[in-house]
Design an enzyme around this catalytic site. Structure first.
Site, PDB file in Angstrom:
ATOM      1  N   GLY A  46       6.879   0.212   4.655  1.00 35.56           N
ATOM      2  CA  GLY A  46       5.999   1.357   4.454  1.00 35.56           C
ATOM      3  C   GLY A  46       5.325   1.737   5.754  1.00 35.56           C
ATOM      4  O   GLY A  46       5.200   0.908   6.662  1.00 35.56           O
ATOM      5  N   GLN A  51      -0.840   5.491  11.307  1.00 36.08           N
ATOM      6  CA  GLN A  51      -0.194   4.458  12.125  1.00 36.08           C
ATOM      7  C   GLN A  51       0.650   5.052  13.256  1.00 36.08           C
ATOM      8  O   GLN A  51       0.979   4.345  14.206  1.00 36.08           O
ATOM      9  CB  GLN A  51       0.693   3.559  11.249  1.00 36.08           C
ATOM     10  CG  GLN A  51      -0.101   2.729  10.254  1.00 36.08           C
ATOM     11  CD  GLN A  51       0.818   1.874   9.422  1.00 36.08           C
ATOM     12  OE1 GLN A  51       1.355   2.330   8.416  1.00 36.08           O
ATOM     13  NE2 GLN A  51       1.021   0.638   9.840  1.00 36.08           N
ATOM     14  N   CYS A  88       1.546  -5.925   7.889  1.00 39.09           N
ATOM     15  CA  CYS A  88       1.400  -4.512   8.261  1.00 39.09           C
ATOM     16  C   CYS A  88       2.023  -4.322   9.643  1.00 39.09           C
ATOM     17  O   CYS A  88       1.834  -5.163  10.527  1.00 39.09           O
ATOM     18  CB  CYS A  88      -0.086  -4.166   8.294  1.00 39.09           C
ATOM     19  SG  CYS A  88      -0.437  -2.473   8.789  1.00 39.09           S
ATOM     20  N   LEU A  89       2.725  -3.210   9.828  1.00 39.33           N
ATOM     21  CA  LEU A  89       3.340  -2.939  11.133  1.00 39.33           C
ATOM     22  C   LEU A  89       2.280  -2.726  12.218  1.00 39.33           C
ATOM     23  O   LEU A  89       2.607  -2.786  13.401  1.00 39.33           O
ATOM     24  CB  LEU A  89       4.253  -1.710  11.035  1.00 39.33           C
ATOM     25  CG  LEU A  89       5.521  -1.901  10.192  1.00 39.33           C
ATOM     26  CD1 LEU A  89       6.288  -0.587  10.096  1.00 39.33           C
ATOM     27  CD2 LEU A  89       6.405  -3.000  10.755  1.00 39.33           C
ATOM     28  N   HIS A 130      -1.304  -0.413  -0.344  1.00 43.22           N
ATOM     29  CA  HIS A 130      -1.464  -0.681   1.092  1.00 43.22           C
ATOM     30  C   HIS A 130      -1.383   0.613   1.900  1.00 43.22           C
ATOM     31  O   HIS A 130      -2.239   0.879   2.756  1.00 43.22           O
ATOM     32  CB  HIS A 130      -0.374  -1.669   1.525  1.00 43.22           C
ATOM     33  CG  HIS A 130      -0.369  -1.989   2.984  1.00 43.22           C
ATOM     34  ND1 HIS A 130      -0.668  -3.247   3.471  1.00 43.22           N
ATOM     35  CD2 HIS A 130      -0.086  -1.235   4.077  1.00 43.22           C
ATOM     36  CE1 HIS A 130      -0.592  -3.226   4.806  1.00 43.22           C
ATOM     37  NE2 HIS A 130      -0.230  -2.017   5.193  1.00 43.22           N
ATOM     38  N   GLU A 131      -0.374   1.423   1.613  1.00 42.77           N
ATOM     39  CA  GLU A 131      -0.189   2.648   2.410  1.00 42.77           C
ATOM     40  C   GLU A 131      -1.272   3.679   2.112  1.00 42.77           C
ATOM     41  O   GLU A 131      -1.745   4.359   3.018  1.00 42.77           O
ATOM     42  CB  GLU A 131       1.202   3.239   2.177  1.00 42.77           C
ATOM     43  CG  GLU A 131       2.368   2.318   2.543  1.00 42.77           C
ATOM     44  CD  GLU A 131       2.280   1.688   3.926  1.00 42.77           C
ATOM     45  OE1 GLU A 131       1.675   2.292   4.846  1.00 42.77           O
ATOM     46  OE2 GLU A 131       2.778   0.569   4.091  1.00 42.77           O
ATOM     47  N   HIS A 134      -4.392   3.023   4.000  1.00 37.61           N
ATOM     48  CA  HIS A 134      -4.353   3.482   5.403  1.00 37.61           C
ATOM     49  C   HIS A 134      -4.928   4.899   5.550  1.00 37.61           C
ATOM     50  O   HIS A 134      -5.483   5.235   6.592  1.00 37.61           O
ATOM     51  CB  HIS A 134      -2.908   3.522   5.914  1.00 37.61           C
ATOM     52  CG  HIS A 134      -2.416   2.239   6.506  1.00 37.61           C
ATOM     53  ND1 HIS A 134      -2.974   1.659   7.617  1.00 37.61           N
ATOM     54  CD2 HIS A 134      -1.370   1.449   6.166  1.00 37.61           C
ATOM     55  CE1 HIS A 134      -2.298   0.556   7.932  1.00 37.61           C
ATOM     56  NE2 HIS A 134      -1.324   0.400   7.061  1.00 37.61           N
TER      57      HIS A 134
HETATM   58 ZN    ZN Z   1      -0.008  -1.156   7.011  1.00 35.01          ZN
END
Ligand code: ZN
Length: 147
Positions: A46, A51, A88-89, A130-131, A134
């Site tokens: 995701g 991000q 998380c990226l 999660h997304e 953000h």
């Molecule tokens: Zn994330």
């Protein structure tokens, strides 16, 4: 294919509020496509627009069941509970236990401007939460369970 740089924890862009998308123009379509490319390139499941430095309500997810693109997503129903490892990226090389609902229903707009509803259980519910977090400047590290 165009890759965008993924912001890392500590960068202020990850902590800002995002704005709703009002017009789905070529720039939004390009953003969706670049975000998917960037997510797949990074082996993620995701990615949210902040991000990649864009303060708009845009999310892509693929938990192995195909690409999901969400514009202006909102969680409209949540139930149950799960605690599992999450990463998380934007927090490279780390993970931690986070409590999430086990089921969520999400309302969003697709790239054609149509309102859609999606349901997710288990890992997909976790990815939606999660997304969408953000988009409010919230990272999973804010929600870690105590060991
Ligand atoms: Zn994330």
């Amino acid at each position: 294919m165009a890759l965008r740089r993924i912001a890392q924890i500590g960068e202020s862009v990850l902590r800002k509020q995002t704005r709703a998308v009002e017009v789905i123009d070529d720039r939004i379509i390009e953003l969706l496509e670049d975000m998917a490319d960037t997510m797949y390139d990074a082996d993620g499941v995701g990615l949210a627009a902040p991000q990649v430095g864009v303060l708009k309500k845009v999310v892509v997810i693929d938990v192995g069941e195909g690409l999901i693109e969400l514009i202006n997503p909102e969680i409209i129903e949540a139930s149950g509970e799960q605690i599992d490892d999450e990463g998380c990226l934007s927090v490279e090389g780390e993970s931690g236990l986070v409590r999430r609902p086990d089921f969520v229903r999400v309302r969003a707009t697709n790239r054609h401007g149509q309102e859609i509803e999606m349901m997710g259980r288990g890992f997909l519910a976790r990815a939606f939460c999660h997304e969408i977090d953000h988009l409010s400047g919230i990272l999973y590290v804010d929600k870690l369970e105590e060991e």
